[in-house]
Design an enzyme around this catalytic site. Structure first.
Site, PDB file in Angstrom:
ATOM      1  CD  GLU A 122      35.109  44.972  38.370  1.00  0.00           C
ATOM      2  OE1 GLU A 122      35.328  45.052  39.580  1.00  0.00           O
ATOM      3  OE2 GLU A 122      35.372  44.086  37.707  1.00  0.00           O
ATOM      4  CB  CYS A 169      37.118  35.985  33.047  1.00  0.00           C
ATOM      5  SG  CYS A 169      37.902  37.392  33.579  1.00  0.00           S
TER       6      CYS A 169
END
Length: 454
Positions: A432, A263
């Site tokens: 994250e 990604c």
């Protein structure tokens, strides 16, 4: 329980059968997690920290085994797979420090003492994609466990082997039964049950923007917090004052690593028009030298795509584009695809807008700094990107203007477990990693203690 067959993407041969869980299996795992979490959260912080360090040591002792599983199941080159397995241990070690640092606050108020506590959610459901099975799993389960939660993890159907082994290694390290469980099966069953089950109090999802939107909608209906790390169409911006040789030499790794199934892949290269032709001249030999082959070979830099179906989805982006040049790939069984550099007719072409998730990069010219920023922001995504310039002021201006969660200047760095990671726009929700990740797996409880009339 039914099963499904795993396929080695480098050979197209079957590996083994894996259980496909049903709703009842998921519910049973969640019930075990609820019981395990109560005892885990009640442990002294130092005991949870020691347990995570023990888990890290066991992972470190199984680096070669985990890497071998990833090579076979995911087609990752062996050196990449070793790094990924080591990364899991590093993430565990990093978050082993969190239990003793989850400090609340003392807030000045009249008539008493006001303090906050970080309370774990309880059970966290983590849904992991097939492109980086070990690393992305660890980004979720390590801080979640550190914060006092239990974890039920669903790996992708295509690539569950390393997650399954990590679940076994957690038990070998001494983590309690039921605390960290891996449930294999389809997203429509296992993942959906994480979203709807009332005892799963937070969901972490990494995957496509389309599925992530559905996960977010389901969590919203349950008033359940969710972290989403979704797609990207990241720009690699090359200004005329950049070190062109270095920028061109590094560009293949920025997009073709893991066969472009990333990604964060810099799948759009934006080059200032005055050096556009020169950059392409430098890029062509770099792409030709990019080594695609047997992932077991130490010299291999890129393995196969994950499946025949995925390869079929990538082919049209090259077939219907103007190809500047290509690299090479084996003509063997397996899901091989030669890296491709394409020249879109317009920044709005599908190849320049859609997340291909394959080794295809679109190269586009820009005029000036404002035009570079405009093109970089001209997608629905905003995950990562790179900026190449020798001008510090420009680096600061452009990095602030590009709407992406993670940017690097004169490099292609995207992920460090010590720094926050996540996207803007359609690339995700929440963050994250980084020093605050464990807090993201807690709810803040505020308590007022009256010391007088209040």
């Amino acid at each position: 329980m039914s099963t499904f067959t795993l396929i080695n993407p480098a050979t197209a041969e079957p590996i083994r059968e894996v259980p496909r869980a049903g709703v009842g299996d998921v519910d049973a795992a969640i019930s075990r997690a609820v019981a395990a979490q109560r005892s885990w959260a009640a442990l002294a912080p130092v005991a949870r920290a020691d347990a995570l360090r023990a888990f890290a040591r066991v992972v470190e002792a199984h680096i070669e085994e985990l890497a071998g599983l990833e090579v076979m199941n995911s087609g990752h080159p062996i050196n990449s797979a070793r790094w990924e397995a080591s990364h899991v241990a590093q993430v565990l070690n990093f978050y082993a420090g969190a239990p003793e640092r989850l400090s609340g606050r003392q807030i000045p108020v009249a008539g008493g003492l006001d303090v906050t506590f970080h309370e774990p959610y309880g059970v966290v459901g983590i849904i992991v994609p097939w492109n980086f099975p070990m690393t992305i799993a660890a980004w979720g389960f390590a801080p979640a466990l550190a914060a006092g939660n239990a974890v039920v993890l669903k790996p992708a159907e295509l690539t569950p082997l390393t997650a399954m082994r990590l679940g076994e290694l957690a038990l070998q390290a001494g983590l309690p039964e039921g605390l960290f469980q891996v449930v294999t099966g389809s997203g429509s069953v296992v993942g959906q049950r994480f979203v709807t089950h009332p005892d799963v109090r937070k969901v972490v999802f990494t995957g496509s923007t389309e599925v992530g939107t559905d996960v977010a909608a389901g969590c919203a209906r349950a008033l359940k917090p969710v972290t989403l790390e979704l797609g990207g169409k990241s720009a690699n911006i090359i200004f005329a004052d950049a070190d062109l040789e270095r920028a061109a030499a590094s560009a293949p790794a920025a997009v073709f690593d893991n066969a472009g199934q990333d990604c964060c892949a810099r799948s759009r290269i934006l080059v200032q028009r005055s050096v556009f032709d020169r950059f392409l001249e430098l890029l062509e030999p770099a792409v030709a030298d990019w080594r695609v082959g047997d992932p077991r070979d130490e010299a291999t830099e890129m393995g196969p795509l994950i499946s025949a179906a995925h390869r079929d989805s990538v082919i049209p982006f090259v077939k219907h584009s103007r190809v500047a040049f290509r690299g090479s790939a084996p003509n063997d069984p397996g899901f091989w695809f030669a890296p491709a550099v394409v020249l879109p007719d317009s920044p709005r072409d599908r190849v320049a807008q859609h997340e291909i998730f394959g080794p295809v990069v679109a190269v586009l010219p820009f005029e000036d700094e404002a035009d570079a920023v405009r093109l970089a922001n001209d997608t629905i995504f905003g995950l990562a990107g790179s900026i190449w310039t020798e001008n510090l002021g420009r680096a600061v201006r452009v990095s602030r203007a590009v709407k992406s969660g993670v940017l690097s200047v004169n490099s292609h760095s995207s992920v460090r477990y010590t720094t926050p990671f996540g996207g803007m726009k359609a690339s995700g929700l929440g963050r994250e990693l980084g020093p605050d990740a464990a807090e993201h797996f807690t709810e803040t409880k505020n308590v007022f203690y009256a010391t007088g009339d209040a």
